[in-house]
Design a protein around this motif. Structure first.
Motif, PDB file in Angstrom:
ATOM      1  N   ILE A 100       0.859  -1.185   0.000  1.00  0.00           N
ATOM      2  CA  ILE A 100       0.000   0.000   0.000  1.00  0.00           C
ATOM      3  C   ILE A 100       0.893   1.232   0.000  1.00  0.00           C
ATOM      4  CG2 ILE A 100      -1.940   1.165   1.095  1.00  0.00           C
ATOM      5  CD1 ILE A 100      -2.465  -1.730   0.128  1.00  0.00           C
ATOM      6  N   GLU A 101       0.776   2.035  -1.055  1.00  0.00           N
ATOM      7  CA  GLU A 101       1.671   3.169  -1.229  1.00  0.00           C
ATOM      8  C   GLU A 101       0.898   4.398  -1.702  1.00  0.00           C
ATOM      9  OE1 GLU A 101       5.333   2.265  -3.361  1.00  0.00           O
ATOM     10  OE2 GLU A 101       4.842   0.122  -3.260  1.00  0.00           O
ATOM     11  N   ALA A 102       1.523   5.551  -1.526  1.00  0.00           N
ATOM     12  CA  ALA A 102       0.948   6.799  -2.020  1.00  0.00           C
ATOM     13  C   ALA A 102       1.319   6.979  -3.484  1.00  0.00           C
ATOM     14  CB  ALA A 102       1.463   7.978  -1.201  1.00  0.00           C
ATOM     15  N   VAL A 103       0.333   7.307  -4.299  1.00  0.00           N
ATOM     16  CA  VAL A 103       0.556   7.599  -5.716  1.00  0.00           C
ATOM     17  C   VAL A 103       0.008   8.993  -5.999  1.00  0.00           C
ATOM     18  CG1 VAL A 103       0.499   5.193  -6.481  1.00  0.00           C
ATOM     19  CG2 VAL A 103      -1.634   6.484  -6.341  1.00  0.00           C
ATOM     20  N   THR A 104       0.506   9.577  -7.062  1.00  0.00           N
ATOM     21  CA  THR A 104       0.041  10.896  -7.479  1.00  0.00           C
ATOM     22  C   THR A 104      -0.909  10.745  -8.656  1.00  0.00           C
ATOM     23  OG1 THR A 104       2.114  11.917  -6.761  1.00  0.00           O
ATOM     24  CG2 THR A 104       0.741  13.175  -8.290  1.00  0.00           C
ATOM     25  N   LEU A 105      -2.031  11.420  -8.576  1.00  0.00           N
ATOM     26  CA  LEU A 105      -3.068  11.348  -9.604  1.00  0.00           C
ATOM     27  C   LEU A 105      -3.293  12.726 -10.193  1.00  0.00           C
ATOM     28  CD1 LEU A 105      -5.222   9.481 -10.922  1.00  0.00           C
ATOM     29  CD2 LEU A 105      -6.767  10.118  -9.061  1.00  0.00           C
ATOM     30  N   GLY A 106      -3.355  12.795 -11.510  1.00  0.00           N
ATOM     31  CA  GLY A 106      -3.532  14.067 -12.185  1.00  0.00           C
ATOM     32  C   GLY A 106      -4.984  14.561 -12.154  1.00  0.00           C
ATOM     33  N   GLU A 107      -5.303  15.451 -13.076  1.00  0.00           N
ATOM     34  CA  GLU A 107      -6.654  16.005 -13.180  1.00  0.00           C
ATOM     35  C   GLU A 107      -7.396  15.336 -14.333  1.00  0.00           C
ATOM     36  OE1 GLU A 107      -7.990  18.242 -11.113  1.00  0.00           O
ATOM     37  OE2 GLU A 107      -6.121  18.294  -9.950  1.00  0.00           O
ATOM     38  N   PRO A 108      -8.730  15.216 -14.242  1.00  0.00           N
ATOM     39  CA  PRO A 108      -9.482  14.625 -15.353  1.00  0.00           C
ATOM     40  C   PRO A 108      -9.432  15.511 -16.592  1.00  0.00           C
ATOM     41  CG  PRO A 108     -10.973  15.535 -13.701  1.00  0.00           C
ATOM     42  CD  PRO A 108      -9.593  15.584 -13.105  1.00  0.00           C
ATOM     43  N   GLY A 109      -9.185  14.889 -17.747  1.00  0.00           N
ATOM     44  CA  GLY A 109      -9.142  15.620 -19.000  1.00  0.00           C
ATOM     45  C   GLY A 109     -10.493  15.635 -19.677  1.00  0.00           C
ATOM     46  N   PRO A 110     -10.552  16.039 -20.933  1.00  0.00           N
ATOM     47  CA  PRO A 110     -11.811  16.071 -21.669  1.00  0.00           C
ATOM     48  C   PRO A 110     -12.493  14.705 -21.694  1.00  0.00           C
ATOM     49  CG  PRO A 110     -10.123  17.264 -22.861  1.00  0.00           C
ATOM     50  CD  PRO A 110      -9.431  16.566 -21.729  1.00  0.00           C
ATOM     51  N   GLY A 111     -13.775  14.668 -21.342  1.00  0.00           N
ATOM     52  CA  GLY A 111     -14.540  13.428 -21.362  1.00  0.00           C
ATOM     53  C   GLY A 111     -14.235  12.492 -20.222  1.00  0.00           C
ATOM     54  N   GLN A 112     -13.465  12.953 -19.221  1.00  0.00           N
ATOM     55  CA  GLN A 112     -13.052  12.083 -18.116  1.00  0.00           C
ATOM     56  C   GLN A 112     -13.645  12.534 -16.792  1.00  0.00           C
ATOM     57  OE1 GLN A 112      -8.759  12.332 -18.329  1.00  0.00           O
ATOM     58  NE2 GLN A 112      -8.641  10.781 -19.952  1.00  0.00           N
ATOM     59  N   VAL A 113     -13.735  11.573 -15.846  1.00  0.00           N
ATOM     60  CA  VAL A 113     -14.241  11.885 -14.505  1.00  0.00           C
ATOM     61  C   VAL A 113     -13.263  11.382 -13.456  1.00  0.00           C
ATOM     62  CG1 VAL A 113     -16.676  11.884 -15.171  1.00  0.00           C
ATOM     63  CG2 VAL A 113     -15.604   9.740 -14.450  1.00  0.00           C
ATOM     64  N   LEU A 114     -13.210  12.108 -12.343  1.00  0.00           N
ATOM     65  CA  LEU A 114     -12.415  11.714 -11.184  1.00  0.00           C
ATOM     66  C   LEU A 114     -13.360  11.034 -10.191  1.00  0.00           C
ATOM     67  CD1 LEU A 114      -9.871  11.787  -9.334  1.00  0.00           C
ATOM     68  CD2 LEU A 114     -10.589  14.098  -8.644  1.00  0.00           C
ATOM     69  N   ILE A 115     -12.987   9.829  -9.757  1.00  0.00           N
ATOM     70  CA  ILE A 115     -13.857   9.026  -8.895  1.00  0.00           C
ATOM     71  C   ILE A 115     -13.172   8.751  -7.567  1.00  0.00           C
ATOM     72  CG2 ILE A 115     -15.018   6.782  -8.644  1.00  0.00           C
ATOM     73  CD1 ILE A 115     -15.136   6.685 -11.726  1.00  0.00           C
ATOM     74  N   GLU A 116     -13.905   8.968  -6.482  1.00  0.00           N
ATOM     75  CA  GLU A 116     -13.451   8.553  -5.155  1.00  0.00           C
ATOM     76  C   GLU A 116     -13.973   7.151  -4.898  1.00  0.00           C
ATOM     77  OE1 GLU A 116     -13.972   9.714  -0.415  1.00  0.00           O
ATOM     78  OE2 GLU A 116     -14.782  11.035  -1.968  1.00  0.00           O
ATOM     79  N   ALA A 117     -13.071   6.197  -4.695  1.00  0.00           N
ATOM     80  CA  ALA A 117     -13.465   4.805  -4.549  1.00  0.00           C
ATOM     81  C   ALA A 117     -14.182   4.553  -3.232  1.00  0.00           C
ATOM     82  CB  ALA A 117     -12.237   3.904  -4.646  1.00  0.00           C
ATOM     83  N   LYS A 118     -15.175   3.679  -3.291  1.00  0.00           N
ATOM     84  CA  LYS A 118     -15.906   3.250  -2.101  1.00  0.00           C
ATOM     85  C   LYS A 118     -15.768   1.745  -1.862  1.00  0.00           C
ATOM     86  CE  LYS A 118     -17.554   7.278  -0.986  1.00  0.00           C
ATOM     87  NZ  LYS A 118     -17.122   7.945   0.285  1.00  0.00           N
ATOM     88  N   ALA A 119     -15.654   0.958  -2.941  1.00  0.00           N
ATOM     89  CA  ALA A 119     -15.545  -0.495  -2.801  1.00  0.00           C
ATOM     90  C   ALA A 119     -14.911  -1.083  -4.049  1.00  0.00           C
ATOM     91  CB  ALA A 119     -16.916  -1.120  -2.559  1.00  0.00           C
ATOM     92  N   ALA A 120     -14.237  -2.226  -3.875  1.00  0.00           N
ATOM     93  CA  ALA A 120     -13.617  -2.941  -5.000  1.00  0.00           C
ATOM     94  C   ALA A 120     -13.642  -4.430  -4.721  1.00  0.00           C
ATOM     95  CB  ALA A 120     -12.180  -2.480  -5.222  1.00  0.00           C
ATOM     96  N   GLY A 121     -14.035  -5.213  -5.719  1.00  0.00           N
ATOM     97  CA  GLY A 121     -14.070  -6.657  -5.565  1.00  0.00           C
ATOM     98  C   GLY A 121     -12.738  -7.292  -5.922  1.00  0.00           C
ATOM     99  N   LEU A 122     -12.404  -8.388  -5.234  1.00  0.00           N
ATOM    100  CA  LEU A 122     -11.206  -9.165  -5.560  1.00  0.00           C
ATOM    101  C   LEU A 122     -11.616 -10.293  -6.492  1.00  0.00           C
ATOM    102  CD1 LEU A 122      -9.307  -9.510  -2.155  1.00  0.00           C
ATOM    103  CD2 LEU A 122      -9.449  -7.568  -3.720  1.00  0.00           C
ATOM    104  N   CYS A 123     -11.011 -10.336  -7.667  1.00  0.00           N
ATOM    105  CA  CYS A 123     -11.379 -11.295  -8.706  1.00  0.00           C
ATOM    106  C   CYS A 123     -10.183 -12.206  -9.005  1.00  0.00           C
ATOM    107  CB  CYS A 123     -11.806 -10.544  -9.965  1.00  0.00           C
ATOM    108  SG  CYS A 123     -12.239 -11.584 -11.380  1.00  0.00           S
ATOM    109  N   HIS A 124     -10.478 -13.441  -9.422  1.00  0.00           N
ATOM    110  CA  HIS A 124      -9.418 -14.367  -9.818  1.00  0.00           C
ATOM    111  C   HIS A 124      -8.581 -13.789 -10.957  1.00  0.00           C
ATOM    112  CE1 HIS A 124      -9.758 -18.092  -7.501  1.00  0.00           C
ATOM    113  NE2 HIS A 124     -11.043 -17.805  -7.385  1.00  0.00           N
ATOM    114  N   SER A 125      -9.181 -12.956 -11.796  1.00  0.00           N
ATOM    115  CA  SER A 125      -8.418 -12.344 -12.889  1.00  0.00           C
ATOM    116  C   SER A 125      -7.313 -11.452 -12.348  1.00  0.00           C
ATOM    117  CB  SER A 125      -9.353 -11.533 -13.792  1.00  0.00           C
ATOM    118  OG  SER A 125     -10.302 -12.360 -14.408  1.00  0.00           O
TER     119      SER A 125
END
Length: 369
Positions: free
Chosen positions: A17-42
């Protein structure tokens, strides 16, 4: 901005678990704050080196969260929208989006699947490049995607369930409804009752299948499968002749449809052999590791009318069909909430994957609260 993310630095190594830097959303893009994520075999398949990916890598492709910023020109989403993200998108304008023959958008289908082979345009790690398994980078606390990769979540679907509509639900349910086109009264056999296999069972009951047979080496899956509509269970560890057992359950004829959800190359021929000689269909869903991905099916086994089909993401269109499936869940027609067996914070993500490897979980969901 700074975000937290689970990073894969090398194959088979634990995520950090590390800190990463995220830019700004460009044209046609959205910035999302995560709430949940599933763990998949893939995810595990890629993390273990099953697919060559550039690293460091942010895995994860089943994500749900809230739009907190929009770039210029975003038309279908706004700040505050609850969304689920997918590995593929749907522009809704190209020829492939206009047909039911495929779910792979010309712009956001196969081209999007190559994002893990190149550094992300949005994330950096210690001022250096970092790749993502899918556009949504679901194992990060914040992410940026083109709006075509995000689908609105209707009221009544909690985030820890909604994230599973990013892969497991449409892959399983869609393979029944859109790939195989299972009809009411049909007989179905499902090999592997993991997250995808259980959704095949759920799709089969929704389609009105009369007989839904589950095959798994874990006897604990029987009670779970019956919650989703499974009518019969075969314990693969205690059954020497699985094909024969399936034929016995189907009056000697074999099942109309078989779904391989494991990714074991030896199961394909057996699954096909368990179907009707005249019209049996094998739907191959499970991905097989390199070097073990050649499906050995004799021509004689299909000449009488059997067929073999591949199914990627259940042939589900990422925005159109996921929205429909979430409505079915709200209406009580799907049992997607029963998939969630464990909920863990991001810091315990490696524990979640260990449970997956030991067969102790159905679907573990990472929460970001």
């Amino acid at each position: 901005m700074e975000a937290r993310a689970a990073i894969s630095h090398s194959a088979k190594a634990p995520l950090t678990i590390e800190a990463v830097t995220l830019g700004e959303p460009g044209p046609g893009q959205v910035l999302i704050e995560a709430k949940a994520a599933g763990l998949c075999h893939s995810d595990l398949f890629v993390m273990d080196g099953g697919v060559p990916m550039s690293r460091p890598l942010i895995p994860g492709h089943e994500g749900a969260g809230v739009v907190i910023a929009c770039g210029p020109g975003v038309k279908s989403l706004k700040v505050g929208d609850r969304v689920v993200t997918c590995a593929i998108g749907e522009c809704g304008e190209c020829g492939q989006c206009a047909t039911r023959r495929t779910n792979l958008c010309e712009k956001a289908g196969l081209p999007a699947m190559g994002v893990g082979f190149a550094p992300s345009p949005h994330f950096t790690l210690n001022d250096g490049p970092v790749s993502v398994l899918a556009p949504g980078a679901a194992f990060a606390s914040h992410t940026i995607v083109d709006e075509v990769f995000a689908t609105k979540i209707p009221n009544g679907v909690p985030f820890d369930v909604a994230c599973l509509f990013g892969c497991a639900v449409p892959t399983g349910v869609g393979s029944v409804l859109y790939t195989a086109l299972v009809e009411a009264g049909a007989s179905v056999v499902v090999f592997g009752l993991g997250g995808v296999g259980l959704n095949v069972v759920d799709g089969a009951q929704l389609a009105g299948a009369a007989q839904i047979i589950g095959v798994d080496a874990n006897p604990a899956k029987e009670s779970v499968g019956r919650q989703f509509g499974m009518t019969h269970f075969i314990d693969a560890r205690k059954t020497d002749d699985i094909t024969g057992a399936i034929r016995d359950l189907t009056g000697g004829a074999g099942a109309d449809y078989a779904f391989e959800c494991v990714g074991n190359i030896d199961l394909g021929p057996k699954a096909l052999g368990a179907t009707r000689l005249e019209w049996g269909v094998l739907v191959q869903i499970g991905a097989c590791p390199p070097g073990r991905d050649q499906l050995a099916i004799p021509v004689s086994s299909v000449l009488s009318g059997r067929s073999v089909m591949g199914s990627f993401f259940g042939k589900s269109k990422p925005r159109t069909d996921i929205a429909r499936m979430m409505d079915w869940f709200v209406q009580g027609k799907l049992h997607s909430d029963a998939l969630v067996s464990h909920r863990l914070p991001l810091e315990r993500i490696n524990e979640g994957f260990k449970m997956m490897e030991r067969g102790e979980s159905i679907r573990t969901v990472i929460t970001f609260d």
